[in-house]
Design a protein around this motif. Sequence first.
Motif, PDB file in Angstrom:
ATOM      1  N   VAL A  37       0.844  -1.197   0.000  1.00  0.00           N
ATOM      2  CA  VAL A  37       0.000   0.000   0.000  1.00  0.00           C
ATOM      3  C   VAL A  37       0.877   1.245   0.000  1.00  0.00           C
ATOM      4  CG1 VAL A  37      -1.929  -1.074   1.244  1.00  0.00           C
ATOM      5  CG2 VAL A  37      -0.117   0.058   2.527  1.00  0.00           C
ATOM      6  N   ALA A  97      -3.655  -1.586   9.965  1.00  0.00           N
ATOM      7  CA  ALA A  97      -4.282  -0.281   9.739  1.00  0.00           C
ATOM      8  C   ALA A  97      -5.760  -0.412  10.093  1.00  0.00           C
ATOM      9  CB  ALA A  97      -4.113   0.177   8.295  1.00  0.00           C
ATOM     10  N   ASP A  98      -6.042  -0.947  11.247  1.00  0.00           N
ATOM     11  CA  ASP A  98      -7.354  -1.160  11.878  1.00  0.00           C
ATOM     12  C   ASP A  98      -7.431  -2.518  12.556  1.00  0.00           C
ATOM     13  OD1 ASP A  98      -8.505   1.333  11.408  1.00  0.00           O
ATOM     14  OD2 ASP A  98      -9.427   0.699   9.523  1.00  0.00           O
ATOM     15  N   HIS A 220      -7.469   1.927   7.550  1.00  0.00           N
ATOM     16  CA  HIS A 220      -8.024   1.529   6.260  1.00  0.00           C
ATOM     17  C   HIS A 220      -9.472   1.995   6.118  1.00  0.00           C
ATOM     18  CE1 HIS A 220      -8.534  -0.846   2.641  1.00  0.00           C
ATOM     19  NE2 HIS A 220      -9.662  -1.322   3.142  1.00  0.00           N
ATOM     20  N   ARG A 221     -10.214   1.977   7.206  1.00  0.00           N
ATOM     21  CA  ARG A 221     -11.606   2.423   7.154  1.00  0.00           C
ATOM     22  C   ARG A 221     -11.698   3.934   6.906  1.00  0.00           C
ATOM     23  NH1 ARG A 221     -16.309  -0.455   8.861  1.00  0.00           N
ATOM     24  NH2 ARG A 221     -15.983  -2.585   8.120  1.00  0.00           N
ATOM     25  N   PRO A 224      -8.432   4.422   2.999  1.00  0.00           N
ATOM     26  CA  PRO A 224      -7.920   3.159   2.476  1.00  0.00           C
ATOM     27  C   PRO A 224      -6.618   3.314   1.684  1.00  0.00           C
ATOM     28  CG  PRO A 224     -10.266   3.380   2.036  1.00  0.00           C
ATOM     29  CD  PRO A 224      -9.795   4.714   2.530  1.00  0.00           C
ATOM     30  N   GLY A 225      -5.737   2.326   1.850  1.00  0.00           N
ATOM     31  CA  GLY A 225      -4.562   2.221   0.996  1.00  0.00           C
ATOM     32  C   GLY A 225      -3.435   3.184   1.265  1.00  0.00           C
ATOM     33  N   ARG A 228       0.576   1.483   6.733  1.00  0.00           N
ATOM     34  CA  ARG A 228       0.460   0.552   7.843  1.00  0.00           C
ATOM     35  C   ARG A 228       1.393   0.954   8.974  1.00  0.00           C
ATOM     36  NH1 ARG A 228      -3.154  -0.486   4.993  1.00  0.00           N
ATOM     37  NH2 ARG A 228      -3.912  -2.502   4.250  1.00  0.00           N
TER      38      ARG A 228
END
Length: 237
Positions: A37, A97-98, A220-221, A224-225, A228
């Motif tokens: 990502v 990332a969540d 991510h929520r 997104p992308g 991390r």
Amino acid sequence: MTEAQRGDGIFWWRRDVRPGVTVAFTQTAAGNLAFHVGDDDDAVRRHRARLASAAGVPAFQYMSQVHGRDAVWAGEDPVPTADALLSRGAPVAVMVADCVPLVLVGEFGDGAPALAAVHAGRPGLASGVVAEAVSRLRAAGADGLEAWLGPSICGQCYEVPSAMRDEVDALVPGTAATTRWGTPALDLPAGVRSQLEAAGVTVHRDAEACTFEHGEFFSHRREPGVGRIAGLVWAHG
């Protein structure tokens, strides 16, 4: 949380949890640590090298995470496909990332540290990755396991369809939740804590925070992308 716990900016939380063993969780200031990502590969390599330097280790081993339950030993593969990485002191990392970044620390009979970095997302949690990591460490002789959960999306922010909530809660009781706005949700940290406690692992909550609510973390929520953060554990002399 004290400033001493926060570290130097790269780390959101960092603590020597036992003599010679450190647990840490990064924040966005550390940069994106994942190749799949966000940044180009050279930027990710720079971020990882800077992180290792800040921790005082040559490098961390990372996984190719697939939301499964496989637990492997560090050093068996340069980039293993797994969601739990176990070691006898070698620096290991989990990227999120969540999802819940889980770090385990214990001790083998010969005094060597027993360490693990675990990626506990919704599918992995439901399929048993937490129990698998604990079981593999104990099968190798680890004792006195303790756990630290890092930043992840909380139960009041992780909205899911009602059928998914019911399905996961049936597999991991206690994960069903409701968002602040009244819709079905999952509380992944609660599920991880429940499984650890059932396995007799001491759980520490002082490194937890919601990635969706706080801009210090990739989410991510929320976006997104982009990147991390990492949960890390390593042994040192």
